[in-house]
Design a protein around this motif. Structure first.
Motif, PDB file in Angstrom:
ATOM      1  N   GLU A  37      -9.772 -24.016   2.233  1.00 45.03           N
ATOM      2  CA  GLU A  37      -8.150 -23.974   2.477  1.00 45.03           C
ATOM      3  C   GLU A  37      -8.159 -24.356   3.781  1.00 45.03           C
ATOM      4  O   GLU A  37      -7.179 -25.192   4.389  1.00 45.03           O
ATOM      5  N   LEU A  38      -9.392 -24.872   4.623  1.00 44.40           N
ATOM      6  CA  LEU A  38      -9.184 -25.038   6.130  1.00 44.40           C
ATOM      7  C   LEU A  38      -9.564 -26.289   6.565  1.00 44.40           C
ATOM      8  O   LEU A  38      -9.665 -26.420   7.994  1.00 44.40           O
ATOM      9  N   SER A  39     -10.776 -27.030   5.524  1.00 46.09           N
ATOM     10  CA  SER A  39     -11.526 -27.751   5.913  1.00 46.09           C
ATOM     11  C   SER A  39     -10.400 -29.414   6.652  1.00 46.09           C
ATOM     12  O   SER A  39     -11.022 -29.965   8.030  1.00 46.09           O
ATOM     13  N   HIS A  40      -9.403 -29.197   6.995  1.00 46.08           N
ATOM     14  CA  HIS A  40      -8.939 -30.670   7.698  1.00 46.08           C
ATOM     15  C   HIS A  40      -8.306 -30.010   8.780  1.00 46.08           C
ATOM     16  O   HIS A  40      -7.043 -30.556   9.042  1.00 46.08           O
ATOM     17  N   LEU A  41      -8.203 -28.144   8.866  1.00 46.04           N
ATOM     18  CA  LEU A  41      -7.418 -28.037  10.817  1.00 46.04           C
ATOM     19  C   LEU A  41      -8.386 -28.821  11.506  1.00 46.04           C
ATOM     20  O   LEU A  41      -9.634 -28.257  11.335  1.00 46.04           O
ATOM     21  N   SER A  42      -8.073 -28.278  12.914  1.00 44.72           N
ATOM     22  CA  SER A  42      -8.739 -28.573  13.928  1.00 44.72           C
ATOM     23  C   SER A  42      -8.545 -26.717  14.560  1.00 44.72           C
ATOM     24  O   SER A  42      -8.048 -26.001  13.902  1.00 44.72           O
ATOM     25  N   ARG A  43     -10.167 -27.207  15.569  1.00 45.48           N
ATOM     26  CA  ARG A  43      -9.677 -25.716  16.425  1.00 45.48           C
ATOM     27  C   ARG A  43      -8.498 -25.344  16.487  1.00 45.48           C
ATOM     28  O   ARG A  43      -8.167 -24.342  16.609  1.00 45.48           O
ATOM     29  N   GLY A  70      -3.488 -19.682  14.070  1.00 42.12           N
ATOM     30  CA  GLY A  70      -3.229 -18.819  13.540  1.00 42.12           C
ATOM     31  C   GLY A  70      -4.407 -17.636  13.377  1.00 42.12           C
ATOM     32  O   GLY A  70      -3.212 -16.230  13.323  1.00 42.12           O
ATOM     33  N   ILE A  71      -5.349 -17.493  14.021  1.00 38.82           N
ATOM     34  CA  ILE A  71      -5.548 -16.217  14.182  1.00 38.82           C
ATOM     35  C   ILE A  71      -4.887 -15.831  15.946  1.00 38.82           C
ATOM     36  O   ILE A  71      -4.477 -14.245  15.349  1.00 38.82           O
ATOM     37  N   SER A  72      -3.757 -16.135  16.138  1.00 42.65           N
ATOM     38  CA  SER A  72      -3.029 -15.697  17.171  1.00 42.65           C
ATOM     39  C   SER A  72      -1.792 -15.336  17.128  1.00 42.65           C
ATOM     40  O   SER A  72      -1.249 -14.274  17.127  1.00 42.65           O
ATOM     41  N   ARG A  73      -0.623 -16.329  15.494  1.00 38.85           N
ATOM     42  CA  ARG A  73      -0.007 -15.447  14.597  1.00 38.85           C
ATOM     43  C   ARG A  73      -0.504 -14.229  14.195  1.00 38.85           C
ATOM     44  O   ARG A  73       0.240 -13.168  14.565  1.00 38.85           O
ATOM     45  N   LEU A  74      -2.201 -14.444  14.046  1.00 43.69           N
ATOM     46  CA  LEU A  74      -2.472 -13.668  12.243  1.00 43.69           C
ATOM     47  C   LEU A  74      -2.039 -11.841  13.547  1.00 43.69           C
ATOM     48  O   LEU A  74      -2.208 -10.640  13.551  1.00 43.69           O
ATOM     49  N   ALA A  85      -3.105 -31.761  17.014  1.00 44.57           N
ATOM     50  CA  ALA A  85      -4.436 -31.995  16.973  1.00 44.57           C
ATOM     51  C   ALA A  85      -4.928 -33.518  18.673  1.00 44.57           C
ATOM     52  O   ALA A  85      -6.676 -33.274  19.165  1.00 44.57           O
ATOM     53  N   GLY A  86      -4.225 -33.332  19.315  1.00 43.31           N
ATOM     54  CA  GLY A  86      -4.526 -33.617  20.543  1.00 43.31           C
ATOM     55  C   GLY A  86      -4.405 -35.164  20.790  1.00 43.31           C
ATOM     56  O   GLY A  86      -4.659 -35.685  21.630  1.00 43.31           O
ATOM     57  N   GLU A  87      -3.763 -35.590  19.843  1.00 46.48           N
ATOM     58  CA  GLU A  87      -3.425 -37.515  19.601  1.00 46.48           C
ATOM     59  C   GLU A  87      -2.247 -37.554  20.488  1.00 46.48           C
ATOM     60  O   GLU A  87      -1.330 -37.173  20.742  1.00 46.48           O
ATOM     61  N   ASP A  88      -2.727 -38.915  20.992  1.00 48.51           N
ATOM     62  CA  ASP A  88      -1.194 -39.940  21.370  1.00 48.51           C
ATOM     63  C   ASP A  88      -0.443 -39.713  20.300  1.00 48.51           C
ATOM     64  O   ASP A  88      -0.930 -40.789  19.382  1.00 48.51           O
ATOM     65  N   LEU A  89       0.881 -39.850  21.122  1.00 44.24           N
ATOM     66  CA  LEU A  89       1.926 -40.207  19.212  1.00 44.24           C
ATOM     67  C   LEU A  89       1.759 -42.285  19.951  1.00 44.24           C
ATOM     68  O   LEU A  89       2.193 -43.023  20.371  1.00 44.24           O
TER      69      LEU A  89
END
Length: 211
Positions: free
Chosen positions: A32-38, A44-48, A150-154
């Motif tokens: 479920e989480l493999s596509h997510l960055s740190r 998610g942890i902060s919201r939880l 994810a820290g990318e430039d637009l």
């Protein structure tokens, strides 16, 4: 997965470890989480953690989430990154699609999402298709939000539709539609007409003039 298991173990203690152990043995969390960055996982942890605090204040008992529910908590909302909400972004894009270069955008992501949908398409959309176009804008905007997260430039990449990617026939058709709309306006046809309606009206008018 260590980051997630450590955090959820601290938040829920035995409630979490008795169900999931100390590591992702069966790969359910990774799936479920493999596509997510740190950064997504930290969000998610902060919201939880906030949910656990709110449960404690109200006297309710907090339980650890299932992997799919935690993955949903990790998805960023525009507001988390200082961007306007999707509905606000759509209103801004639709309201300034007639002159995107002359508008000072609240965030570059709004302009890029509008450009990905197409300024001409937004300004000439038929009322029956507005909702569909808004959903397309929401998809483009959400993709940009995830890139920011994810820290990318637009940068345009494949999201944006350039004239260079259009065929000669598509460019000619668009030019014809734009010319028809301009001619319709110059001839005093109703301003609310879209280009297709204007083109039909012009053809009808030309037919009458030639008879």
């Amino acid at each position: 997965m260590d980051l997630v298991f450590d955090a959820l173990g601290q938040l829920f203690g035995h409630k979490f470890s008795s169900q999931w152990g100390s590591y992702d043995a069966d790969g359910a969390w990774l799936a479920e989480l493999s596509h997510l960055s740190r950064r997504h996982l930290e969000l998610g942890i902060s919201r939880l953690r906030q949910q656990v605090r709110e449960s404690a204040r109200s006297g309710d008992e907090a339980w650890p989430p299932q992997p799919v529910a935690f993955a949903a908590l990790c998805e960023p909302r525009p507001e988390d990154l200082g961007l306007p909400a999707v509905a606000e972004a759509w209103r801004e894009a639709a309201g300034h699609a007639h002159d995107p270069a002359g508008h000072r955008w609240r965030h570059e992501a709004v302009r890029l999402a509008g450009a990905a949908v197409g300024w001409w398409e937004i300004t000439h959309v038929q009322p029956s298709r507005v909702e569909r176009l808004e959903r397309r804008f929401a998809r483009e905007y959400t993709a940009l939000i995830n890139r920011v997260m994810a820290g990318e430039d637009l940068t345009p990449r494949q999201l944006l539709e350039h004239d260079g990617s259009r065929s000669a026939a598509e460019l000619a058709e668009r030019a014809g539609r734009e010319a028809a709309a301009q001619k319709a306006e110059a001839d005093g046809l109703p301003h609310a007409m879209n280009a297709d309606q204007g083109l039909r009206s012009l053809r009808a008018a030309l037919g009458r003039n030639g008879s």
